[in-house]
Scaffold this active site. Sequence first.
Site, PDB file in Angstrom:
ATOM      1  N   ARG A  36       5.877   6.443  -3.116  1.00  0.00           N
ATOM      2  CA  ARG A  36       5.035   7.362  -2.340  1.00  0.00           C
ATOM      3  C   ARG A  36       5.554   8.803  -2.386  1.00  0.00           C
ATOM      4  O   ARG A  36       4.761   9.739  -2.309  1.00  0.00           O
ATOM      5  CB  ARG A  36       4.921   6.876  -0.901  1.00  0.00           C
ATOM      6  CG  ARG A  36       3.908   5.753  -0.769  1.00  0.00           C
ATOM      7  CD  ARG A  36       3.810   5.266   0.650  1.00  0.00           C
ATOM      8  NE  ARG A  36       2.617   4.473   0.846  1.00  0.00           N
ATOM      9  CZ  ARG A  36       2.367   3.778   1.936  1.00  0.00           C
ATOM     10  NH1 ARG A  36       3.237   3.774   2.945  1.00  0.00           N
ATOM     11  NH2 ARG A  36       1.259   3.081   2.048  1.00  0.00           N
ATOM     12  N   GLY A 351      -0.453  -2.125  -0.858  1.00  0.00           N
ATOM     13  CA  GLY A 351       0.104  -3.254  -0.122  1.00  0.00           C
ATOM     14  C   GLY A 351       0.714  -4.294  -1.025  1.00  0.00           C
ATOM     15  O   GLY A 351       1.419  -3.970  -1.977  1.00  0.00           O
TER      16      GLY A 351
HETATM   17  N1  LIG Z   1      -1.787 -19.969  -0.486  1.00  0.00           N
HETATM   18  C1  LIG Z   1      -1.165 -19.215   0.417  1.00  0.00           C
HETATM   19  N2  LIG Z   1      -0.703 -19.762   1.554  1.00  0.00           N
HETATM   20  C2  LIG Z   1      -0.060 -18.994   2.455  1.00  0.00           C
HETATM   21  N3  LIG Z   1       0.154 -17.678   2.330  1.00  0.00           N
HETATM   22  C3  LIG Z   1      -0.295 -17.093   1.224  1.00  0.00           C
HETATM   23  C4  LIG Z   1      -0.964 -17.825   0.212  1.00  0.00           C
HETATM   24  N4  LIG Z   1      -1.296 -16.982  -0.765  1.00  0.00           N
HETATM   25  C5  LIG Z   1      -0.824 -15.770  -0.404  1.00  0.00           C
HETATM   26  N5  LIG Z   1      -0.213 -15.829   0.780  1.00  0.00           N
HETATM   27  C6  LIG Z   1       0.466 -14.734   1.489  1.00  0.00           C
HETATM   28  O1  LIG Z   1      -0.420 -13.700   1.789  1.00  0.00           O
HETATM   29  C7  LIG Z   1       0.344 -12.540   2.018  1.00  0.00           C
HETATM   30  C8  LIG Z   1      -0.440 -11.327   1.641  1.00  0.00           C
HETATM   31  O2  LIG Z   1      -1.601 -11.308   2.408  1.00  0.00           O
HETATM   32  P1  LIG Z   1      -2.243  -9.962   2.898  1.00  0.00           P
HETATM   33  O3  LIG Z   1      -3.590 -10.320   3.394  1.00  0.00           O
HETATM   34  O4  LIG Z   1      -1.290  -9.253   3.794  1.00  0.00           O
HETATM   35  O5  LIG Z   1      -2.346  -9.232   1.472  1.00  0.00           O
HETATM   36  P2  LIG Z   1      -2.671  -7.773   1.102  1.00  0.00           P
HETATM   37  O6  LIG Z   1      -4.036  -7.481   1.509  1.00  0.00           O
HETATM   38  O7  LIG Z   1      -2.285  -7.534  -0.299  1.00  0.00           O
HETATM   39  O8  LIG Z   1      -1.646  -6.993   1.986  1.00  0.00           O
HETATM   40  P3  LIG Z   1      -1.657  -5.557   2.605  1.00  0.00           P
HETATM   41  O9  LIG Z   1      -2.246  -5.732   3.982  1.00  0.00           O
HETATM   42  O10 LIG Z   1      -0.194  -5.258   2.604  1.00  0.00           O
HETATM   43  O11 LIG Z   1      -2.470  -4.683   1.718  1.00  0.00           O
HETATM   44  C9  LIG Z   1       1.581 -12.657   1.183  1.00  0.00           C
HETATM   45  O12 LIG Z   1       2.699 -12.511   1.996  1.00  0.00           O
HETATM   46  C10 LIG Z   1       1.498 -14.061   0.601  1.00  0.00           C
HETATM   47  O13 LIG Z   1       2.704 -14.757   0.681  1.00  0.00           O
HETATM   48  O1  LIG Z   2       2.024   2.067   5.068  1.00  0.00           O
HETATM   49  C1  LIG Z   2       0.853   2.371   5.299  1.00  0.00           C
HETATM   50  O2  LIG Z   2      -0.115   1.611   5.039  1.00  0.00           O
HETATM   51  C2  LIG Z   2       0.564   3.733   5.833  1.00  0.00           C
HETATM   52  O3  LIG Z   2       1.679   4.569   5.757  1.00  0.00           O
HETATM   53  C3  LIG Z   2       0.025   3.662   7.240  1.00  0.00           C
HETATM   54  O4  LIG Z   2       0.981   3.140   8.095  1.00  0.00           O
HETATM   55  P1  LIG Z   2       0.543   2.495   9.492  1.00  0.00           P
HETATM   56  O5  LIG Z   2      -0.141   1.214   9.169  1.00  0.00           O
HETATM   57  O6  LIG Z   2       1.818   2.322  10.279  1.00  0.00           O
HETATM   58  O7  LIG Z   2      -0.405   3.473  10.147  1.00  0.00           O
END
Ligand SMILES: Nc1ncnc2c1ncn2[C@@H]1O[C@H](COP(=O)(O)OP(=O)(O)OP(=O)(O)O)[C@@H](O)[C@H]1O
Ligand SMILES: O=C(O)[C@H](O)COP(=O)(O)O
Length: 394
Positions: A36, A351
């Site tokens: 970042r 993420g």
């Molecule tokens: N089959 C599964 N069973 C349980 N957990 C799972 C499975 N597949 C993926 N995960 C978990 O889901 C998590 C990611 O889910 P999340 O919805 O937070 O993803 P993301 O949208 O990429 O995340 P972010 O919110 O950081 O953008 C990971 O920690 C992973 O281990």
């Molecule tokens: O890491 C992030 O997604 C951004 O920096 C926003 O952080 P926050 O979810 O703590 O507002």
Amino acid sequence: MNKKTIKDVDVKGKTVFCRVDFNVPMQDGKITDDTRIRAALPTIQYLADQGAKVLLASHLGRPKGQVVEELRLTPVAKRLEELLGKKVVKVDEAYGAAVKAEVDKLNNGDILVLENVRFYPGEEKNDPELAKAFAELADLYVNDAFGAAHRAHASTAGIAEYLPSVAGFLMEKEINVLSKALDNPDRPFTAIIGGAKVKDKIGVIENLLERVDNLIIGGGLAYTFVKALGHEIGKSLLEEDKIELAKSFMERAKEKGVRFYMPVDVVVADDFSNDANTKVVDIDSIPADWEALDIGPKTAEIYADVIQQSKLVVWNGPMGVFEMDAFAKGTKAVAESLAKAEHTYTVIGGGDSAAAVEKFGLVDKMNHISTGGGASLEFMEGKKLPGVQILEDK
Ligand SMILES: Nc1ncnc2c1ncn2[C@@H]1O[C@H](COP(=O)(O)OP(=O)(O)OP(=O)(O)O)[C@@H](O)[C@H]1O
Ligand SMILES: O=C(O)[C@H](O)COP(=O)(O)O
């Protein structure tokens, strides 16, 4: 993007309050991933080269309106200094007389990092008094914090009431790439949606169903869909109250002519652990006491084919529990397919998907990796981001 950027204004000799997203992962006071900070460099460098006095403001973590020593931006300022190869001043507050005195000492082209804006309770409340206090330091507001653009806080939104406000280059690039994907995609357009929960992805699935040619589902959320099809899923993740919604998504896909891809085989485990016993089974044969923690090899192959044939792929959320090596293969296979697909423009939502691409060493092979997790998700849901809304139109 129809918003003004730093290219549309004269910044020479101006003091610029530039909001960046320096919310980087830290361990024991050390930055573990400086992506970042690097992503903000083009804006910072441009402003400095053009003769602006650059004030950088960011949050780090969630200190909830209090000073938390470990969340000071001092290590970030140091890292920035190394990356820029030039002196960066760091102050221990984000506004007020002492900060103003430091700002007054700056020459054109100098860079100053303010303290974590979330040390002040007014930041997350979007308190106009705090926004005004930030604005009093500067002549121009630049928002380059795409990762925080979904937050209407004093430094991401409120401040724009008091200063001319434009976007930085990172903000411009993120918005341009994501808007192009949503509004004018090259086709076939494929979305890959994974991650843990259906609940978190409802908005994005709804919005993308109106736009994509292919929708690929993976991760923990897939099993609510598998259940909706009438299969047993053992101890796999299930959101009982989302089964009907999953059904309706599949029906809508059919009506719209969107091809809907779900796992045909999975890796099941007898425990949620890297050392669990595992086996690959077809989707209609998940044993009662086991849980599916990754997509299987047949599924990965099908997904690879779809990716290969797509002109544009947007990926959000891992295919399995990629943090554990035993369940990382499916996510890795998708990342590798994206890396290999030469004629496919690849957009990685921030993420966990971005973390996965990083883990597998494939960052350079992707066309765009968003620096925003929540922000890119909200954008893909079709929501307006407050940190963008407040900027001046072209
Ligand atoms: N089959 C599964 N069973 C349980 N957990 C799972 C499975 N597949 C993926 N995960 C978990 O889901 C998590 C990611 O889910 P999340 O919805 O937070 O993803 P993301 O949208 O990429 O995340 P972010 O919110 O950081 O953008 C990971 O920690 C992973 O281990
Ligand atoms: O890491 C992030 O997604 C951004 O920096 C926003 O952080 P926050 O979810 O703590 O507002």
